[in-house]
Design an enzyme around this catalytic site. Structure first.
Site, mmCIF file in Angstrom:
data_model
loop_
_atom_site.group_PDB
_atom_site.id
_atom_site.type_symbol
_atom_site.label_atom_id
_atom_site.label_comp_id
_atom_site.label_asym_id
_atom_site.label_seq_id
_atom_site.Cartn_x
_atom_site.Cartn_y
_atom_site.Cartn_z
ATOM 1 N N ASP A 1 43.300 -4.840 79.945
ATOM 2 C CA ASP A 1 42.545 -4.204 81.023
ATOM 3 C C ASP A 1 43.350 -3.915 82.280
ATOM 4 O OD1 ASP A 1 42.899 -6.795 81.809
ATOM 5 O OD2 ASP A 1 40.791 -7.232 82.196
ATOM 6 N N ARG B 1 35.691 -7.059 86.354
ATOM 7 C CA ARG B 1 35.783 -5.863 85.527
ATOM 8 C C ARG B 1 35.216 -4.655 86.254
ATOM 9 N NH1 ARG B 1 37.473 -6.420 80.376
ATOM 10 N NH2 ARG B 1 37.952 -4.261 80.903
ATOM 11 N N TYR C 1 39.906 -16.212 82.401
ATOM 12 C CA TYR C 1 40.916 -16.888 81.602
ATOM 13 C C TYR C 1 40.769 -18.372 81.891
ATOM 14 C CZ TYR C 1 43.222 -12.396 80.732
ATOM 15 O OH TYR C 1 43.512 -11.117 80.336
ATOM 16 N N PRO D 1 48.941 -13.132 78.452
ATOM 17 C CA PRO D 1 48.282 -11.991 79.090
ATOM 18 C C PRO D 1 48.030 -12.153 80.581
ATOM 19 C CG PRO D 1 46.658 -13.329 77.970
ATOM 20 C CD PRO D 1 47.993 -13.976 77.699
#
Length: 526
Positions: free
Chosen positions: A77, A270, A279, A362
């Site tokens: 993302d 988001r 996370y 990530p």
């Protein structure tokens, strides 16, 4: 309707005129016998390369993918500033700017010194420094990025489309010289059809070049004898996109949380204003243990996040997606099929890009970004060689440049991931094992340019000059990316960003910088 290079043409100016011979040959039922470039994999690296090559109507490019259709929901993302600059060269950066969540600030939370079981905000910093790029760091689902590339390809002269439901089985490289010349199409690819109507059917295709953008389990990488080297940190993490109700005040900011005894959490809001990605640090793995051996549920992730956020509450209403992973950093020695000892006598014909040649955690948001920059680097070079503008020796620079960049990323990620997984030190336990929250923040700020993708520097080569004349432009280091700046275009007095005059079309450009004296200064002598 607009006037264009070849006269007046009605319709959308963003849709190029079709190269009919390419368009007609793009039958979806069968692959051609020969292509200039075969791309394996429709991930971000593969689509970046396909999009760049789609503008050349004389280059026959095909991209194959095992999946049956385009990506509908992606996992990656984060889009870094440098990647946004690259998207602008394709003409769709502004679409991302409109849709995405902007990462403008980052907050850091640490244990309360007076009550360590609670967390408190330690600081709030600017995510990217002023002047780093004209574009922001943004968050947008990878599937939308894929859509933008697919739109670009479908509007390009070749009207390129992926060939779905196809799996690469084998590659054979034939460099034998015939009649004094090498074969024009030295790589033979064996491809299996996966669609129900043609399941099991095998196609053989000859290519000048093959590029493996087929992920961490890359078939292309295995077929050219390359291996990912590295190890894992034996640290288990979970990630989830959730719709939640919470009284945590920074839920709409990128936030790094260090709790005293309940692990660490990274919050990434988001796009759309509702979902948030978490996370979540879980447990350490044993030396021989892997994530698949654990029986994890999404409830385990939610509970861990709730503990780390104490005293704030987190009520998860819906989980859109979740996964668990172990931290690891792996890298291949070469990004092409030519061994080091043969570089002087042989040019590469098979390449790998993206996760096929480097994998990492990530949390730095680099996987998708670095993968796309790999194939962006390779694309114009392949086009230049195929069109006869450059010698094939140019292709050796791809592995040298991008393997070096990936190694820097691996080294950074190893240290960053270790810091993120370390427990926080307190003022009363300064000698203990862990990381000082202030040191953690300082590391983030110090490396902001690296994570933004703007500090990569390529070493001297046949296309990058030595620093002999660096003193003539001390603020513009040789080997770094072209840094854009607002200027007034002399021809029509229009304010533009200098870097925005560069499109992803493979052309070389020369920029000449005049003296620093302002041109309107009346004291200048004619």
């Amino acid at each position: 309707m607009q006037f264009h290079l070849n006269g007046f043409r009605p319709g959308d100016p963003n849709i190029s005129e079709s190269a009919e011979q390419q368009h007609v040959s793009h039958c979806r039922d069968a692959l051609p016998e020969e292509v200039d470039v075969l791309i394996v994999g429709c991930g971000p690296a593969g689509l970046t390369l396909a999009a760049q090559l789609s503008v050349f109507d004389s280059i026959n490019t095909r991209i194959i993918e095992q999946k049956s259709d385009r990506l509908l929901q992606g996992q990656a993302d984060g889009v870094a500033c440098r990647t946004m600059e690259m998207f602008n060269a394709f003409g769709f950066a502004e679409r991302l700017v409109q849709e995405a969540y902007w990462v403008n600030e980052t907050t850091f939370w640490r244990p309360d010194e007076n009550c360590p079981e609670k967390i408190v905000r330690g600081s709030r910093v600017q995510d990217t420094e002023d002047g780093l790029s004209e574009f922001p760091h943004v968050i947008l689902n990878l599937a939308r990025v894929h859509d933008f590339f697919l739109d670009f390809m479908s509007n390009a002269p070749t009207r390129m489309q992926p060939d779905y439901s196809r799996r690469l089985v084998d590659l054979q490289i034939n460099l034998a010289v015939s009649s004094g010349e090498e074969s024009a199409f030295p790589v033979t690819a064996t491809i299996e059809r996966l669609d129900p109507a043609h399941k099991g059917q095998v196609e053989n295709l000859r290519a000048r070049y093959v590029v493996g953008c087929d992920g961490a389990r890359s078939t292309v990488r295995k077929l050219i004898g390359q291996t990912l080297h590295g190890n894992t940190a034996n640290q288990l993490w979970g990630v989830m996109d959730v719709l939640a109700v919470t009284d945590f005040p920074d839920i709409r900011l990128k936030t790094a949380i260090q709790s005293a005894n309940d692990g660490n959490v990274l919050i990434i809001p988001r796009e759309g204003g509702y979902l948030v990605r978490l996370y979540v640090e879980l447990d350490e793995l044993g030396e021989t243990e892997r994530v698949g051996s654990r029986t994890l549920t999404v409830e385990d992730l939610i509970a861990a996040a709730q503990r780390a956020l104490h005293p704030f509450t987190l009520e998860v209403k819906k989980v859109a997606w979740w996964s668990a992973y172990e931290i690891g950093q792996r890298l291949t020695d070469k990004f092409d099929d030519v061994p080091d000892e043969q570089i002087a006598t042989r040019d590469p014909h098979v390449f790998i890009a993206g996760d096929a040649c480097h994998t990492h955690s990530p949390k730095a948001g680099q996987g998708m970004n670095v993968s796309m920059r790999d194939s962006f680097n390779l694309g114009w070079k392949l086009a230049s060689v195929i069109l006869g503008r450059s010698t094939p020796q140019l292709l050796h620079t791809y592995s040298v440049e991008r393997q070096g960049a990936a190694k820097e990323l691996i080294d950074f990620d190893r240290e960053w991931a270790a810091m993120f997984s370390a427990p926080p030190k307190t003022s009363t336990d300064s000698e203990g094992v862990g990381i000082d929250p202030a040191e953690f923040q300082e590391y983030f700020v110090k490396h902001a340019g690296f994570t933004a993708g703007t500090t990569i520097s390529y070493q001297p080569s046949i296309i990058s000059a030595k620093q002999t004349y660096q003193h003539l432009a001390e603020g513009f280091a040789v080997g770094t990316r072209f840094h854009s700046a607002p200027v007034i275009r002399l021809a029509d007095a229009k304010p533009v960003h200098l870097g925005h005059t560069v499109n992803a079309d493979g052309r070389w450009r020369v920029f000449a910088f005049a003296d620093a004296v302002h041109p309107a200064d009346q004291t200048l002598t004619p």
